[in-house]
Scaffold this motif. Sequence first.
Motif, short mmCIF file in Angstrom:
data_model
loop_
_atom_site.label_atom_id
_atom_site.label_comp_id
_atom_site.label_asym_id
_atom_site.label_seq_id
_atom_site.Cartn_x
_atom_site.Cartn_y
_atom_site.Cartn_z
N LEU A 38 0.83 -1.20 0.00
CA LEU A 38 0.00 0.00 0.00
C LEU A 38 0.87 1.26 0.00
O LEU A 38 2.01 1.25 0.47
N ASN A 39 0.31 2.36 -0.50
CA ASN A 39 1.02 3.63 -0.52
C ASN A 39 1.48 4.05 0.87
O ASN A 39 2.53 4.68 1.02
N SER A 40 0.71 3.69 1.89
CA SER A 40 1.04 4.05 3.26
C SER A 40 2.31 3.34 3.75
O SER A 40 2.89 3.73 4.76
N LYS A 41 2.75 2.31 3.03
CA LYS A 41 3.95 1.56 3.41
C LYS A 41 5.12 1.82 2.47
O LYS A 41 6.07 1.04 2.41
N LYS A 42 5.07 2.93 1.76
CA LYS A 42 6.10 3.22 0.77
C LYS A 42 7.49 3.30 1.40
O LYS A 42 8.47 2.80 0.83
N ASP A 66 -2.76 -0.50 -4.55
CA ASP A 66 -3.80 -1.31 -3.92
C ASP A 66 -4.15 -2.47 -4.84
O ASP A 66 -4.69 -2.26 -5.93
#
Length: 252
Positions: A38-42, A66
């Motif tokens: 996910l983008n939040s875990k870049k 996603d």
Amino acid sequence: MIAKSLGVALVTGAAQGIGKAIAMRLASDGFKVALNDLNSKKEQLEAVAREVVEKHGQASFVVPGDVSQEKEVHEMVQSASKTLGGLDVMVANAGIITPLKSITDFDIDDWDRILRVNARGVFLCYKHASKEMISRKQGGRIIGASSIAGKQGCLKYYPAYCASKFAVRGLTQSAALELGEHGITVNAYAPGSIDTPMLKQTYDENPSEMLTSFGESGQPEDIASIVSYLASKESRYITGQTISVNGGIYFD
């Protein structure tokens, strides 16, 4: 220094746990690796990418997105293939679980969220990876994440999770029948008790379900070793299988 490569592997859910272990093992084997989460875990993905280069000398590429969204999966596959020079292995590892809840109280939104990631996400990875592999006419390996809960509905109070992992088994078998003529094998792995953040959530809520014949949980690297084999040339005659790695919780 970038080492000689065996090909390109794309791993979803690669920021931590099993996905990270798979990415590191495939890099060790000689694959360039594209890393998705996910983008939040870049930032976590970028740390894994640096580790791939530092430890194994393989090229790495971060492709956040996603897996439940078709446009993002399509773009993920295309950008990974373009940047790294093809796609030889797809590992559809990303998955989620919800807190335990009786089927009588299970919220439809939670049901849809689990199936959207665990089943639809794997399907979209299979779909777009196979399209890319077929277009390149070089065969490939497609590997998905099922579970012990995809062979037996053995997790009480996890109805959506069990259903989603059974879905991966059926999808894997059907895709294997179709894609063999293109030189593409399709298999899945079925972890049992593996020491990850997801297991901790499950274990804390439902500890009696996590006992193994070894009296301890497995490690993410135990799954990575199976994926390594399924991604190799030596596995060319194995397809449509969901291989258990469960520490003897039950036997196939």
